[in-house]
Scaffold this motif. Structure first.
Motif, PDB file in Angstrom:
ATOM      1  N   TRP A 188       0.834  -1.203   0.000  1.00 23.31           N
ATOM      2  CA  TRP A 188       0.000   0.000   0.000  1.00 23.31           C
ATOM      3  C   TRP A 188       0.871   1.257   0.000  1.00 23.31           C
ATOM      4  O   TRP A 188       0.597   2.226  -0.715  1.00 23.31           O
ATOM      5  CB  TRP A 188      -0.922  -0.001   1.212  1.00 23.31           C
ATOM      6  N   TYR A 191       2.410   1.690  -3.406  1.00 21.57           N
ATOM      7  CA  TYR A 191       1.400   2.178  -4.356  1.00 21.57           C
ATOM      8  C   TYR A 191       1.180   3.682  -4.185  1.00 21.57           C
ATOM      9  O   TYR A 191       1.039   4.415  -5.181  1.00 21.57           O
ATOM     10  CB  TYR A 191       0.097   1.415  -4.132  1.00 21.57           C
ATOM     11  N   SER A 192       1.159   4.156  -2.946  1.00 24.42           N
ATOM     12  CA  SER A 192       0.949   5.589  -2.700  1.00 24.42           C
ATOM     13  C   SER A 192       2.112   6.425  -3.227  1.00 24.42           C
ATOM     14  O   SER A 192       1.916   7.520  -3.768  1.00 24.42           O
ATOM     15  CB  SER A 192       0.763   5.840  -1.199  1.00 24.42           C
ATOM     16  N   ILE A 194       4.221   5.542  -5.723  1.00 24.80           N
ATOM     17  CA  ILE A 194       4.241   5.458  -7.184  1.00 24.80           C
ATOM     18  C   ILE A 194       3.205   6.402  -7.795  1.00 24.80           C
ATOM     19  O   ILE A 194       3.457   7.054  -8.823  1.00 24.80           O
ATOM     20  CB  ILE A 194       4.000   4.004  -7.638  1.00 24.80           C
ATOM     21  N   ASN A 195       2.044   6.516  -7.158  1.00 17.39           N
ATOM     22  CA  ASN A 195       0.983   7.393  -7.661  1.00 17.39           C
ATOM     23  C   ASN A 195       1.128   8.828  -7.175  1.00 17.39           C
ATOM     24  O   ASN A 195       0.263   9.667  -7.485  1.00 17.39           O
ATOM     25  CB  ASN A 195      -0.393   6.852  -7.238  1.00 17.39           C
ATOM     26  N   GLU A 196       2.199   9.095  -6.407  1.00 18.36           N
ATOM     27  CA  GLU A 196       2.493  10.453  -5.919  1.00 18.36           C
ATOM     28  C   GLU A 196       1.289  11.070  -5.201  1.00 18.36           C
ATOM     29  O   GLU A 196       0.889  12.206  -5.463  1.00 18.36           O
ATOM     30  CB  GLU A 196       2.939  11.357  -7.074  1.00 18.36           C
ATOM     31  N   GLU A 197       0.739  10.294  -4.281  1.00 17.67           N
ATOM     32  CA  GLU A 197      -0.388  10.801  -3.503  1.00 17.67           C
ATOM     33  C   GLU A 197       0.105  11.803  -2.466  1.00 17.67           C
ATOM     34  O   GLU A 197       1.193  11.671  -1.896  1.00 17.67           O
ATOM     35  CB  GLU A 197      -1.111   9.637  -2.824  1.00 17.67           C
ATOM     36  N   LYS A 210       1.599  18.187  -1.962  1.00 15.68           N
ATOM     37  CA  LYS A 210       2.425  17.243  -2.721  1.00 15.68           C
ATOM     38  C   LYS A 210       3.823  17.816  -2.870  1.00 15.68           C
ATOM     39  O   LYS A 210       3.988  19.023  -3.052  1.00 15.68           O
ATOM     40  CB  LYS A 210       1.825  16.977  -4.105  1.00 15.68           C
TER      41      LYS A 210
END
Length: 255
Positions: A188, A191-192, A194-197, A210
């Motif tokens: 998790w 994933y966060s 990689i998606n630049e959350e 960000k």
């Protein structure tokens, strides 16, 4: 000739006794009540115990890495350039706190760390769930170590009933579940990143929603190793079979 007759009787009795000993076997060989395959069973027991000791060592290291990764702050590494909202620096986002490293000169930097609380509503769902997953993994790993210590103690004390078998299985299940919890946290978080959350931190921290760029930190690598070791130790414990169930019986040939 009474004396001669007694000597003959004594010699006859000696011959009978010696023949009886020869037929019954050498008196120097003690009789044992050990069942067939006893040596092979003991060898299996020693090999199985050594394998479980290796699993205990792996589980201990995995549990230490789990607790270490939980306290580390380098789960996400944010890089920020100088702007009107925030100075240039480095932000490390952990599961329990965030640390800001602001570069003042080429050799000095200021550090500010803010610890989370359960009342912080700005934390994203993945961090809040990961906090609980890491806590559960730490507790399960500790219980699994207690179960394997009890099981190994029974083995070395010669208690080979079901009471020895069950703690190995319990420890294996606990370690596997702990490894799964850590794996979910790792995936998790990856994933966060990689998606630049982004994360909406309080304005007092001067952290943007960000960063300019972000990457995974060293804590995630430590957690990956911890998850692997917990899963491996759990599988070793689940594969335990008591040697008495695999006792080797000698083959008998018909005459």
């Amino acid at each position: 000739m009474p004396t001669t007759q007694r000597q003959k009787d004594y010699q006859v009795s000696e011959v009978e006794n010696s023949s009886g000993v020869a037929e019954s076997g050498s008196p120097s060989e003690p009789k044992t009540d050990r069942p067939p395959g006893y040596a092979a069973t003991m060898l299996l027991l020693i090999n199985s115990t050594n394998r479980q000791m290796a699993g205990f060592t792996i589980a201990t290291v995995g549990w230490i890495l789990t607790t270490t990764s939980t306290g580390l702050v380098e789960w996400r590494v944010w890089y920020m350039n100088n702007s009107s909202l925030s100075p240039s620096g480095l932000v490390c986002v952990g599961m329990w706190k965030v640390c800001i490293y602001q570069y003042i000169t080429n050799f000095n930097r200021a550090t500010l760390c803010h610890r989370y609380t359960y009342h912080d509503t700005y934390l994203p769902l993945d961090i809040r769930i990961s906090q609980n997953l890491l806590l559960v993994a730490t507790i399960l790993g500790l219980l699994g170590r207690a179960a394997i210590i009890f099981a190994l103690r029974n083995v070395y004390m010669g208690i080979h009933q079901d009471a020895t078998f069950n703690p190995f299985i319990v420890s294996g299940i606990l370690n596997v579940v702990a490894g799964v919890c850590i794996s979910i946290t790792v995936v998790w978080n990856f994933y966060s990143v990689i998606n630049e959350e982004g994360i909406t931190f309080p304005p007092s921290l001067y952290i943007p929603f960000k960063p300019d760029s972000q990457e995974i930190g060293s804590a995630l690598l430590v957690a990956c190793l911890a998850a692997f070791m917990m899963l491996l130790s759990g599988l070793l414990f689940l594969s335990y079979k008591h040697p008495m169930a695999r006792q080797i019986h000698p083959e008998t040939s018909e005459m």
